[in-house]
Design a protein around this motif. Structure first.
Motif, mmCIF file in Angstrom:
data_model
loop_
_atom_site.group_PDB
_atom_site.id
_atom_site.type_symbol
_atom_site.label_atom_id
_atom_site.label_comp_id
_atom_site.label_asym_id
_atom_site.label_seq_id
_atom_site.Cartn_x
_atom_site.Cartn_y
_atom_site.Cartn_z
ATOM 1 N N PHE A 1 -64.071 55.116 -45.350
ATOM 2 C CA PHE A 1 -64.443 55.786 -46.604
ATOM 3 C C PHE A 1 -63.639 55.258 -47.787
ATOM 4 C CE2 PHE A 1 -65.981 59.957 -44.394
ATOM 5 C CZ PHE A 1 -67.106 59.294 -43.932
ATOM 6 N N ASP A 2 -62.388 54.872 -47.552
ATOM 7 C CA ASP A 2 -61.562 54.313 -48.632
ATOM 8 C C ASP A 2 -62.077 52.955 -49.083
ATOM 9 O OD1 ASP A 2 -59.893 56.526 -48.544
ATOM 10 O OD2 ASP A 2 -58.285 55.497 -47.441
ATOM 11 N N GLN A 3 -62.711 52.201 -48.188
ATOM 12 C CA GLN A 3 -63.126 50.843 -48.505
ATOM 13 C C GLN A 3 -64.593 50.691 -48.882
ATOM 14 O OE1 GLN A 3 -61.671 47.709 -45.992
ATOM 15 N NE2 GLN A 3 -59.900 48.904 -45.372
ATOM 16 N N PHE A 4 -65.431 51.655 -48.473
ATOM 17 C CA PHE A 4 -66.874 51.514 -48.673
ATOM 18 C C PHE A 4 -67.511 52.781 -49.228
ATOM 19 C CE2 PHE A 4 -65.821 48.455 -45.397
ATOM 20 C CZ PHE A 4 -66.555 47.342 -45.767
ATOM 21 N N ASP A 5 -68.503 52.596 -50.076
ATOM 22 C CA ASP A 5 -69.391 53.673 -50.501
ATOM 23 C C ASP A 5 -70.680 53.568 -49.704
ATOM 24 O OD1 ASP A 5 -67.860 54.923 -52.521
ATOM 25 O OD2 ASP A 5 -68.423 53.372 -53.961
ATOM 26 N N HIS B 1 -68.868 47.564 -50.708
ATOM 27 C CA HIS B 1 -67.434 47.327 -50.597
ATOM 28 C C HIS B 1 -66.806 47.639 -51.959
ATOM 29 C CE1 HIS B 1 -63.823 44.623 -50.199
ATOM 30 N NE2 HIS B 1 -63.770 45.334 -49.076
ATOM 31 N N LYS B 2 -65.940 48.628 -52.002
ATOM 32 C CA LYS B 2 -65.406 49.116 -53.277
ATOM 33 C C LYS B 2 -64.627 48.051 -54.051
ATOM 34 C CE LYS B 2 -65.056 53.976 -51.997
ATOM 35 N NZ LYS B 2 -64.134 55.126 -51.837
ATOM 36 N N ILE C 1 -73.652 45.391 -48.229
ATOM 37 C CA ILE C 1 -74.200 44.907 -46.961
ATOM 38 C C ILE C 1 -75.260 45.902 -46.509
ATOM 39 C CG2 ILE C 1 -72.338 46.007 -45.638
ATOM 40 C CD1 ILE C 1 -72.688 43.720 -43.563
ATOM 41 N N GLN C 2 -76.373 45.355 -46.038
ATOM 42 C CA GLN C 2 -77.454 46.177 -45.506
ATOM 43 C C GLN C 2 -77.725 45.715 -44.081
ATOM 44 O OE1 GLN C 2 -78.374 43.982 -48.246
ATOM 45 N NE2 GLN C 2 -77.418 45.423 -49.629
ATOM 46 N N VAL D 1 -66.392 39.028 -48.647
ATOM 47 C CA VAL D 1 -65.548 39.930 -49.436
ATOM 48 C C VAL D 1 -64.102 39.483 -49.421
ATOM 49 C CG1 VAL D 1 -67.122 41.905 -49.277
ATOM 50 C CG2 VAL D 1 -65.290 41.668 -47.607
ATOM 51 N N SER D 2 -63.684 38.856 -48.324
ATOM 52 C CA SER D 2 -62.324 38.320 -48.265
ATOM 53 C C SER D 2 -62.148 37.195 -49.275
ATOM 54 C CB SER D 2 -62.021 37.827 -46.856
ATOM 55 O OG SER D 2 -60.758 37.255 -46.798
ATOM 56 N N HIS D 3 -63.153 36.311 -49.369
ATOM 57 C CA HIS D 3 -63.111 35.204 -50.319
ATOM 58 C C HIS D 3 -63.105 35.721 -51.757
ATOM 59 C CE1 HIS D 3 -63.885 31.310 -52.126
ATOM 60 N NE2 HIS D 3 -64.883 31.870 -52.797
#
Length: 144
Positions: free
Chosen positions: A67-71, A97-98, A104-105, A138-140
């Motif tokens: 929950f902290d990282q994604f909506d 990704h916040k 992502i789907q 998202v890392s990049h």
């Protein structure tokens, strides 16, 4: 359909509804104290979410990290089959990704075991290569 299947389906549908709403307390209330949650994504791809955990405290920690990282943009569960206390279904999802704003789907599969109106076991199956590519993206972006 047997009565236990109907009850198990109700519990699973409640889980999906609470997950869509990001209601961690309600999700945890649906879990047995010794719940086992297995997410079949290697931990090197998804360190905060892959692997197996046992117990509500561990499930709470994992949920909070997610929950902290994604909506949640979309989360719709559908029952595929139910036999006794086992319910199989799939979830069409979209998460944002916040930190990067990337979304992502996809579709994940769930297999639940429900005992005494509580989720005793949840197995979650993902398209591992989709998750790997998204986490690489998202890392990049986060490093840029």
């Amino acid at each position: 359909m047997k009565m236990e299947s109907a009850v198990a389906i109700d519990v699973v549908c409640a889980f999906w509804k609470c997950s869509r709403a990001r209601d961690k307390a309600a999700i945890l209330a649906l879990f047995a104290d010794d719940v086992t949650v297995a997410v079949f994504i290697p931990q090197e791809i998804l360190p905060f979410g892959g692997g197996e955990l046992t117990g509500k405290a561990a499930a709470s920690d994992r949920l909070q990290t997610i929950f902290d990282q994604f909506d949640v943009l979309h989360y719709e569960g559908t029952v595929s089959s139910a036999t006794g206390d086992t319910v199989r279904g799939q979830v069409a999802y979209s998460f944002k990704h916040k930190a990067t704003g990337e979304a992502i789907q996809g579709v994940m599969r769930h297999v639940f075991e429900v005992k005494d109106r509580k989720i005793a076991r949840l197995h979650e199956y993902h398209d591992v290569e989709r998750i790997r590519a998204f986490m690489r993206l998202v890392s990049h972006i986060a490093r840029s």
